[in-house]
Design an enzyme around this catalytic site. Structure first.
Site, PDB file in Angstrom:
ATOM      1  N   GLY A  11     -60.074  12.676  22.284  1.00 20.07           N
ATOM      2  CA  GLY A  11     -61.103  13.546  22.879  1.00 20.07           C
ATOM      3  C   GLY A  11     -62.481  13.122  22.403  1.00 20.07           C
ATOM      4  O   GLY A  11     -62.633  12.714  21.257  1.00 20.07           O
ATOM      5  N   ARG A  78     -57.067   8.491  27.252  1.00 17.29           N
ATOM      6  CA  ARG A  78     -55.749   8.320  26.644  1.00 17.29           C
ATOM      7  C   ARG A  78     -55.183   6.984  27.101  1.00 17.29           C
ATOM      8  O   ARG A  78     -55.532   6.494  28.176  1.00 17.29           O
ATOM      9  CB  ARG A  78     -54.816   9.434  27.088  1.00 17.29           C
ATOM     10  CG  ARG A  78     -55.217  10.758  26.533  1.00 17.29           C
ATOM     11  CD  ARG A  78     -54.365  11.833  27.117  1.00 17.29           C
ATOM     12  NE  ARG A  78     -53.544  12.447  26.081  1.00 17.29           N
ATOM     13  CZ  ARG A  78     -52.580  13.303  26.336  1.00 17.29           C
ATOM     14  NH1 ARG A  78     -52.281  13.610  27.564  1.00 17.29           N
ATOM     15  NH2 ARG A  78     -51.909  13.831  25.365  1.00 17.29           N
ATOM     16  N   ASP A 109     -56.263  11.732  14.840  1.00 16.73           N
ATOM     17  CA  ASP A 109     -55.056  11.190  14.177  1.00 16.73           C
ATOM     18  C   ASP A 109     -54.255  10.265  15.096  1.00 16.73           C
ATOM     19  O   ASP A 109     -53.700   9.265  14.638  1.00 16.73           O
ATOM     20  CB  ASP A 109     -54.190  12.306  13.591  1.00 16.73           C
ATOM     21  CG  ASP A 109     -53.690  13.280  14.624  1.00 16.73           C
ATOM     22  OD1 ASP A 109     -54.274  13.345  15.715  1.00 16.73           O
ATOM     23  OD2 ASP A 109     -52.711  13.996  14.343  1.00 16.73           O
ATOM     24  N   THR A 131     -63.332  14.111  15.842  1.00 15.99           N
ATOM     25  CA  THR A 131     -62.614  15.174  16.547  1.00 15.99           C
ATOM     26  C   THR A 131     -63.273  16.506  16.212  1.00 15.99           C
ATOM     27  O   THR A 131     -63.576  16.756  15.043  1.00 15.99           O
ATOM     28  CB  THR A 131     -61.108  15.206  16.176  1.00 15.99           C
ATOM     29  OG1 THR A 131     -60.583  16.495  16.499  1.00 15.99           O
ATOM     30  CG2 THR A 131     -60.855  14.958  14.707  1.00 15.99           C
ATOM     31  N   ASP A 133     -62.001  19.381  16.326  1.00 18.32           N
ATOM     32  CA  ASP A 133     -61.083  20.413  15.831  1.00 18.32           C
ATOM     33  C   ASP A 133     -61.019  20.541  14.310  1.00 18.32           C
ATOM     34  O   ASP A 133     -60.516  21.525  13.801  1.00 18.32           O
ATOM     35  CB  ASP A 133     -59.656  20.130  16.335  1.00 18.32           C
ATOM     36  CG  ASP A 133     -59.505  20.499  17.796  1.00 18.32           C
ATOM     37  OD1 ASP A 133     -60.476  21.031  18.368  1.00 18.32           O
ATOM     38  OD2 ASP A 133     -58.426  20.262  18.364  1.00 18.32           O
ATOM     39  N   ASP A 135     -59.050  18.775  12.427  1.00 11.55           N
ATOM     40  CA  ASP A 135     -57.613  18.809  12.125  1.00 11.55           C
ATOM     41  C   ASP A 135     -57.140  17.566  11.381  1.00 11.55           C
ATOM     42  O   ASP A 135     -55.973  17.207  11.440  1.00 11.55           O
ATOM     43  CB  ASP A 135     -56.806  19.005  13.423  1.00 11.55           C
ATOM     44  CG  ASP A 135     -57.090  17.924  14.455  1.00 11.55           C
ATOM     45  OD1 ASP A 135     -58.004  17.104  14.226  1.00 11.55           O
ATOM     46  OD2 ASP A 135     -56.403  17.899  15.490  1.00 11.55           O
ATOM     47  N   ARG A 177     -56.681  23.804  19.531  1.00 13.43           N
ATOM     48  CA  ARG A 177     -55.323  24.009  20.066  1.00 13.43           C
ATOM     49  C   ARG A 177     -54.321  24.290  18.950  1.00 13.43           C
ATOM     50  O   ARG A 177     -53.480  25.149  19.070  1.00 13.43           O
ATOM     51  CB  ARG A 177     -54.914  22.762  20.854  1.00 13.43           C
ATOM     52  CG  ARG A 177     -54.023  23.111  22.013  1.00 13.43           C
ATOM     53  CD  ARG A 177     -53.958  22.021  23.037  1.00 13.43           C
ATOM     54  NE  ARG A 177     -55.137  21.979  23.869  1.00 13.43           N
ATOM     55  CZ  ARG A 177     -55.504  20.902  24.568  1.00 13.43           C
ATOM     56  NH1 ARG A 177     -54.819  19.794  24.489  1.00 13.43           N
ATOM     57  NH2 ARG A 177     -56.573  20.942  25.328  1.00 13.43           N
TER      58      ARG A 177
HETATM   59  P1  ADP Z   1     -56.744  11.832  18.955  1.00 14.63           P
HETATM   60  O1  ADP Z   1     -57.073  10.455  18.514  1.00 14.63           O
HETATM   61  O2  ADP Z   1     -57.959  12.653  19.186  1.00 14.63           O
HETATM   62  O3  ADP Z   1     -55.689  12.490  18.071  1.00 14.63           O
HETATM   63  P2  ADP Z   1     -54.659  11.364  20.943  1.00 14.63           P
HETATM   64  O4  ADP Z   1     -53.567  11.969  20.140  1.00 14.63           O
HETATM   65  O5  ADP Z   1     -54.714  11.678  22.416  1.00 14.63           O
HETATM   66  O6  ADP Z   1     -56.112  11.739  20.418  1.00 14.63           O
HETATM   67  O7  ADP Z   1     -54.561   9.777  20.756  1.00 14.63           O
HETATM   68  C1  ADP Z   1     -55.512   8.930  21.346  1.00 14.63           C
HETATM   69  C2  ADP Z   1     -54.872   7.616  21.686  1.00 14.63           C
HETATM   70  O8  ADP Z   1     -54.400   6.981  20.492  1.00 14.63           O
HETATM   71  C3  ADP Z   1     -53.642   7.699  22.586  1.00 14.63           C
HETATM   72  O9  ADP Z   1     -53.964   7.842  23.954  1.00 14.63           O
HETATM   73  C4  ADP Z   1     -53.005   6.351  22.291  1.00 14.63           C
HETATM   74  O10 ADP Z   1     -53.696   5.326  22.975  1.00 14.63           O
HETATM   75  C5  ADP Z   1     -53.263   6.187  20.798  1.00 14.63           C
HETATM   76  N1  ADP Z   1     -52.109   6.666  20.021  1.00 14.63           N
HETATM   77  C6  ADP Z   1     -51.749   7.946  19.777  1.00 14.63           C
HETATM   78  N2  ADP Z   1     -50.614   8.004  19.038  1.00 14.63           N
HETATM   79  C7  ADP Z   1     -50.245   6.722  18.809  1.00 14.63           C
HETATM   80  C8  ADP Z   1     -49.145   6.111  18.117  1.00 14.63           C
HETATM   81  N3  ADP Z   1     -48.209   6.830  17.506  1.00 14.63           N
HETATM   82  N4  ADP Z   1     -49.102   4.761  18.092  1.00 14.63           N
HETATM   83  C9  ADP Z   1     -50.043   4.011  18.701  1.00 14.63           C
HETATM   84  N5  ADP Z   1     -51.096   4.530  19.372  1.00 14.63           N
HETATM   85  C10 ADP Z   1     -51.207   5.860  19.434  1.00 14.63           C
END
Ligand code: ADP
Length: 349
Positions: A11, A78, A109, A131, A133, A135, A177
């Protein structure tokens, strides 16, 4: 180090552009060319027909223009397939072909898990927390949280002013969330009377009793701050049973939301009116506060210095007012702390 890459992922959050600006200025100072990668990890998978839609050289002139802007100039998106090894290997190939020897990942994360995967495949990466949040348990600050809280505080103060004028309570939904930090900090900072968060199980009846207590004390304009994820931690609630058991008519059940919750509170407490406000995306699209921009500035510089010095696989954070770094893997294992005593204080005063 021939070149450095930088991307924003997950995000968007206020301060991401300021961090990119700091990475760019630092890279320029150390004489390392900087490549901006577009739309998170998507840019590394070379999905676009033109290279310039996936990557762009970030000149100082360009980034100085975007530094204070909200949102992220590099875009974010994403990229679910990036969780699979074959796509991570494809990204490594892209980086190699572009002579990018180190990557700065700005995100949450999930994005850090992606960075960890690249590190495991031999690409030096540094993460900067972005982020709203809050978190990420390993750090006291992540880009955007302070800004989001300030947006909520400004909005809640205005809502409380009109609540006061009309002697009517308000329900205000803020982002978060899985994490109630924005709701809690915004509630504390505005003197709001009730806060509801995803971390603490709750009942509609319990909040109605809290509100009733306020009304009985003559406070007809209490504010209930709720985090968007709190509807999932709510105990099952049957308004039909509640009201019919008191001989009152009831409408069919709908899923709980801020609007419905305000209407339920109104009916349970027998008030004339209670208004709902959902603050929404203005929290994400705001201009970064001084605190977020300053953190972005320090974090961006540290990220480049670490890569230059051959230190990788780290995430940057803030602890006791100081910027620091620690291994990604360790940071991701930290358990989240929720300030329960402060939560209880808000709800009991
Ligand atoms: P945030 O980084 O804010 O937590 P997301 O959880 O949507 O947001 O993760 C962002 C992007 O990071 C995902 O769309 C994907 O490209 C990558 N990503 C998330 N989890 C993994 C994972 N376990 N291994 C590799 N890439 C990941």
């Amino acid at each position: 180090m021939r070149k450095i890459g930088v991307l924003t992922s997950g995000g968007d959050s206020p301060g991401m552009n300021a961090a990119v600006m700091s990475v760019a200025r630092s890279a320029a100072m150390y004489g390392i060319p900087l490549i901006g990668i577009k739309r998170g990890y998507n840019g590394l998978l070379r999905k676009s027909a033109n290279l310039k839609d996936d990557m762009q050289e970030l000149t100082l002139e360009l980034v100085l223009d975007i530094a204070d802007d909200p949102g992220t100039y590099l875009r974010t998106a994403r990229c679910l397939e990036f969780k699979e090894k074959k796509y991570q290997e494809k990204a490594v190939k892209t980086l190699k072909s572009m002579q990018i020897d180190g990557l700065v990942v700005i995100g949450g994360d999930g994005s850090f898990r992606g960075a960890q995967a690249l590190c495991d495949l031999g690409v030096p990466c540094i993460g900067i927390p972005g982020t709203i949040d809050n978190d990420l348990p390993y750090t006291e600050m992540s880009l955007g949280y302070d800004t989001a809280v300030n947006v909520c505080v400004e909005a809640i103060r205005k809502i409380r002013a009109t609540s006061r004028s009309h002697d009517r309570p308000a329900v205000v939904e803020v982002m978060g969330r899985h994490c109630g930090d924005i709701a809690l900090t915004a509630a504390v900072s505005t003197g709001s009377e009730i806060v509801v968060v995803p971390e603490v199980p709750w009942t509609v009846e319990g909040v109605a009793m809290q509100l009733q207590r306020q009304l009985n004390q003559g406070n007809y304009r209490a504010t209930i701050v709720v985090a968007e994820g709190c509807w999932e931690s709510m105990a099952p609630f049957d308004l039909y049973n509640f009201l019919t058991s008191r001989g009152k008519p009831c409408y069919p059940e709908e899923p709980m939301s801020a609007v419905r919750f305000a209407s339920v509170m109104k009916r349970m407490c027998g008030m004339v009116e209670a208004r709902a406000n959902v603050i929404g995306y203005v929290q994400r699209g705001a201009e970064p506060t001084a605190r977020d921009s300053a953190f972005a500035f320090e974090a961006g510089n540290l990220a480049v210095r670490l890569l230059r010095d051959g230190i990788s696989n780290q995430v940057i954070g803030m602890q006791k007012g100081k910027v620091f770094y620690m291994p990604i893997e360790k940071a991701l294992k930290k358990e989240r702390y929720f300030n329960r005593p402060l939560f209880d204080l808000v709800n009991s005063l």
